[in-house]
Design an enzyme around this catalytic site. Structure first.
Site, PDB file in Angstrom:
ATOM      1  N   GLU A   1      -6.845   4.588   8.004  1.00 52.12           N
ATOM      2  CA  GLU A   1      -6.634   6.010   7.685  1.00 52.12           C
ATOM      3  C   GLU A   1      -7.882   6.603   7.024  1.00 52.12           C
ATOM      4  O   GLU A   1      -8.190   7.782   7.225  1.00 52.12           O
ATOM      5  CB  GLU A   1      -5.380   6.161   6.807  1.00 52.12           C
ATOM      6  CG  GLU A   1      -4.115   5.919   7.640  1.00 52.12           C
ATOM      7  CD  GLU A   1      -2.935   5.343   6.884  1.00 52.12           C
ATOM      8  OE1 GLU A   1      -2.919   5.386   5.646  1.00 52.12           O
ATOM      9  OE2 GLU A   1      -2.007   4.844   7.561  1.00 52.12           O
TER      10      GLU A   1
ATOM     11  N   SER B   1       3.653  -2.211  10.326  1.00 55.41           N
ATOM     12  CA  SER B   1       5.094  -2.283  10.586  1.00 55.41           C
ATOM     13  C   SER B   1       5.713  -3.621  10.197  1.00 55.41           C
ATOM     14  O   SER B   1       6.630  -4.094  10.869  1.00 55.41           O
ATOM     15  CB  SER B   1       5.393  -1.929  12.054  1.00 55.41           C
ATOM     16  OG  SER B   1       5.009  -0.588  12.318  1.00 55.41           O
TER      17      SER B   1
ATOM     18  N   ASN C   1       0.867  -1.181   0.000  1.00 53.89           N
ATOM     19  CA  ASN C   1       0.000   0.000   0.000  1.00 53.89           C
ATOM     20  C   ASN C   1       0.902   1.229   0.000  1.00 53.89           C
ATOM     21  O   ASN C   1       1.520   1.536   1.018  1.00 53.89           O
ATOM     22  CB  ASN C   1      -0.892  -0.037   1.249  1.00 53.89           C
ATOM     23  CG  ASN C   1      -1.749   1.204   1.397  1.00 53.89           C
ATOM     24  OD1 ASN C   1      -1.793   2.052   0.502  1.00 53.89           O
ATOM     25  ND2 ASN C   1      -2.414   1.319   2.544  1.00 53.89           N
TER      26      ASN C   1
ATOM     27  N   HIS D   1      -9.483   1.073   5.049  1.00 53.03           N
ATOM     28  CA  HIS D   1      -8.207   1.265   5.753  1.00 53.03           C
ATOM     29  C   HIS D   1      -8.440   2.187   6.946  1.00 53.03           C
ATOM     30  O   HIS D   1      -9.255   3.118   6.865  1.00 53.03           O
ATOM     31  CB  HIS D   1      -7.170   1.862   4.797  1.00 53.03           C
ATOM     32  CG  HIS D   1      -5.787   1.812   5.367  1.00 53.03           C
ATOM     33  ND1 HIS D   1      -5.356   2.712   6.315  1.00 53.03           N
ATOM     34  CD2 HIS D   1      -4.760   0.952   5.162  1.00 53.03           C
ATOM     35  CE1 HIS D   1      -4.109   2.406   6.660  1.00 53.03           C
ATOM     36  NE2 HIS D   1      -3.727   1.346   5.977  1.00 53.03           N
TER      37      HIS D   1
ATOM     38  N   GLY E   1       2.744   2.219  10.809  1.00 52.17           N
ATOM     39  CA  GLY E   1       3.728   3.292  10.664  1.00 52.17           C
ATOM     40  C   GLY E   1       4.459   3.641  11.944  1.00 52.17           C
ATOM     41  O   GLY E   1       5.115   4.686  12.009  1.00 52.17           O
TER      42      GLY E   1
ATOM     43  N   LYS F   1      -0.020   4.208  -0.152  1.00 49.98           N
ATOM     44  CA  LYS F   1      -0.696   5.357   0.472  1.00 49.98           C
ATOM     45  C   LYS F   1      -0.523   6.599  -0.418  1.00 49.98           C
ATOM     46  O   LYS F   1      -0.527   6.470  -1.633  1.00 49.98           O
ATOM     47  CB  LYS F   1      -0.181   5.560   1.904  1.00 49.98           C
ATOM     48  CG  LYS F   1      -0.254   4.254   2.714  1.00 49.98           C
ATOM     49  CD  LYS F   1      -0.036   4.426   4.180  1.00 49.98           C
ATOM     50  CE  LYS F   1      -0.143   3.062   4.868  1.00 49.98           C
ATOM     51  NZ  LYS F   1      -0.113   3.148   6.314  1.00 49.98           N
TER      52      LYS F   1
ATOM     53  N   GLU G   1      -5.156  -4.961  10.620  1.00 49.90           N
ATOM     54  CA  GLU G   1      -4.140  -3.927  10.819  1.00 49.90           C
ATOM     55  C   GLU G   1      -4.429  -3.178  12.120  1.00 49.90           C
ATOM     56  O   GLU G   1      -5.250  -2.242  12.129  1.00 49.90           O
ATOM     57  CB  GLU G   1      -4.165  -2.926   9.658  1.00 49.90           C
ATOM     58  CG  GLU G   1      -3.876  -3.541   8.306  1.00 49.90           C
ATOM     59  CD  GLU G   1      -3.320  -2.510   7.325  1.00 49.90           C
ATOM     60  OE1 GLU G   1      -2.231  -2.749   6.809  1.00 49.90           O
ATOM     61  OE2 GLU G   1      -3.962  -1.464   7.124  1.00 49.90           O
TER      62      GLU G   1
HETATM   63  P1  13P Z   1       3.199   0.341   7.632  1.00 44.76           P
HETATM   64  O1  13P Z   1       3.703  -0.968   7.013  1.00 44.76           O
HETATM   65  O2  13P Z   1       3.916   1.543   7.098  1.00 44.76           O
HETATM   66  O3  13P Z   1       3.145   0.243   9.107  1.00 44.76           O
HETATM   67  O4  13P Z   1       1.681   0.523   7.119  1.00 44.76           O
HETATM   68  C1  13P Z   1       0.800  -0.545   7.226  1.00 44.76           C
HETATM   69  C2  13P Z   1      -0.435  -0.207   6.491  1.00 44.76           C
HETATM   70  O5  13P Z   1      -1.220   0.651   6.901  1.00 44.76           O
HETATM   71  C3  13P Z   1      -0.698  -0.918   5.228  1.00 44.76           C
HETATM   72  O6  13P Z   1      -1.984  -0.667   4.760  1.00 44.76           O
END
Ligand code: 13P
Length: 244
Positions: free
Chosen positions: A97, A204, A11, A95, A171, A13, A165
């Site tokens: 976010e 992560s 992803n 997601h 992150g 983002k 997740e």
């Molecule tokens: P990270 O791997 O940067 O922690 O992000 C995970 C994520 O949100 C994938 O959709």
């Protein structure tokens, strides 16, 4: 029972310009023929160019969101059919976010997943608890509640993937213990309408922790954020999944 397919999904983002397609090409050219599926989900602006640039490779391309509606007066939104028309085969939905930044409810996620299925896309539906919810002992209630409300009718392995997740692991460089991941994935598997639906872990995931996460029984792959931006890192995670 049919076994779930393994999938390594990246992803990107809100990261990536045309120059970054070189990373996607480097990833594809470094992969022999992995036994797992490999997917990159760039921002919508790059889907078409990435799909063209990866044509003939094993790397599939996906979107990061779609509208619940099929078409019409929805300025700025992108339909599932438009994603498919651009070369996407999957779309990430719900997601954390988007749930946080855009107030997306599980009911909206289910409607978007239905739209994705109608357009022939595989919906990757994301679930996860916040740190406060974990501290309050509510993890399984939250995640299973999101699962029940976010899955559309007719969700099967051919059209749906679930990604667990934990919000606090995204992150941050922090991950749950292997036992905590196993507990959630076991609970999710037991509630799936089709036991062959793939269950990804996200939050992560890095080259250094991928192998131990992929050794967990009900983990079928990963949804990777930051580490999917670099071909070397994502390639190492794919190799770990391939070997699991
Ligand atoms: P990270 O791997 O940067 O922690 O992000 C995970 C994520 O949100 C994938 O959709």
């Amino acid at each position: 029972m049919t076994k779930a397919c393994k999938l390594a999904a990246g992803n990107w983002k809100m990261n990536g310009l045309r120059a970054d397609l070189a990373e996607a090409r480097a990833l594809a050219s470094g992969l022999a023929s992995p036994s797992c599926g490999v997917l990159l989900c760039p921002p919508a602006t790059l889907i078409s160019a990435m799909a063209e640039s990866l044509a003939g490779s094993v790397v599939m391309v996906g979107g990061q969101d779609c509208a619940a509606q099929a078409s019409g007066a929805h300025t700025g939104d992108i339909s599932a059919q438009m994603l498919a028309d651009s070369g996407a085969r999957h779309v990430i939905l719900g997601h954390s976010e988007r749930r946080a930044d855009h107030g997306e409810s599980s009911e909206l996620v289910a409607a978007k997943a239905q739209a994705a299925h109608d357009a022939g896309l595989v919906a990757i539906i994301c679930l996860g608890e916040t740190e406060a919810e974990r501290d309050a002992g509510q993890t399984l209630d939250v995640v299973l509640g999101q699962l029940a409300a976010s899955l559309p009718q007719g969700a099967v392995a051919a059209n749906t993937v679930i990604a667990y997740e934990p919000v606090w692991a995204i992150g941050t460089g922090r991950t749950p213990t292997l036992a905590q991941i196993a507990e959630v994935h076991d609970a999710l598997r037991a509630k799936l309408p089709d036991a062959a639906i793939s269950l990804l872990y996200g939050g992560s995931v890095k080259p250094g922790n991928a192998a131990e996460i992929f050794a967990i029984a009900n983990v079928d792959g990963a949804l990777v954020g930051g580490a999917s931006l670099k071909a070397a890192d994502f390639g190492a995670i794919i190799a770990a999944l391939d070997a699991a």
